[in-house]
Scaffold this motif. Structure first.
Motif: not given
Length: 162
Positions: A142-146, A150-153, A158-161
């Motif tokens: 669950g933490a890994a999925a979270g 968070v990384d995707r958001i 920040l609009r970076r690849d």
């Protein structure tokens, strides 16, 4: 009163048998009519085409009747399975068979616990450790999925690849 019901029941049985034979006679008349009708062209439609149309309709009606019969059978089975009489029979069997069996097994387990407490305690510790390991694994996933969410958001904001 009871004699009237018996006579009426026997009479009803005769009515049902008579109705079945009348249905058979009607079916024979229908088949004769179909054979006669198919042998004559009607409005330019050939006999083979009419036979195909009737066969298609017959197949569709048969499937519809099968679905209705299946639904009726399911409803009847559900009604029987949930009836008070069946519940009473099941409860009686549970009381007669399962309850004494559970009582005997529980007595055996308690006697074993009394004689060999270390053996049972180690078994219980093993179960506890397995449950803790499973819980920790679920928390980690669950933490890994979270973290991934968070990384995707963060990447979007920040609009970076990545």
């Amino acid at each position: 009163m009871n004699t009237f019901i018996l006579v009426q029941g026997a009479r009803m049985r005769d009515v049902l048998v008579g109705a079945a034979f009348q249905a058979q006679d009607a079916a024979e008349l229908m088949v004769s009519g179909v054979r006669y009708g198919v042998s004559r062209p009607l409005n330019g439609i050939k006999a083979q085409e009419r036979m195909e149309e009737m066969a298609s309709r017959g197949a569709a009606e048969r499937e519809k009747a099968q679905r209705r019969a299946a639904a009726t059978l399911d409803a009847a089975i559900t009604a029987i399975a949930t009836s008070a009489v069946v519940n009473k029979m099941v409860d009686a069997q549970v009381q007669r068979i399962l309850r004494p069996l559970v009582r005997d097994i529980l007595d055996d387990v308690l006697a074993l616990l009394e004689k060999e407490p270390d053996r049972v305690q180690s078994l219980m510790r093993g179960q506890r450790d397995t449950m803790v390991d499973e819980l920790v694994g679920r928390i980690r996933s669950g933490a890994a999925a979270g973290d991934d969410a968070v990384d995707r958001i963060t990447t979007r904001v920040l609009r970076r690849d990545a």
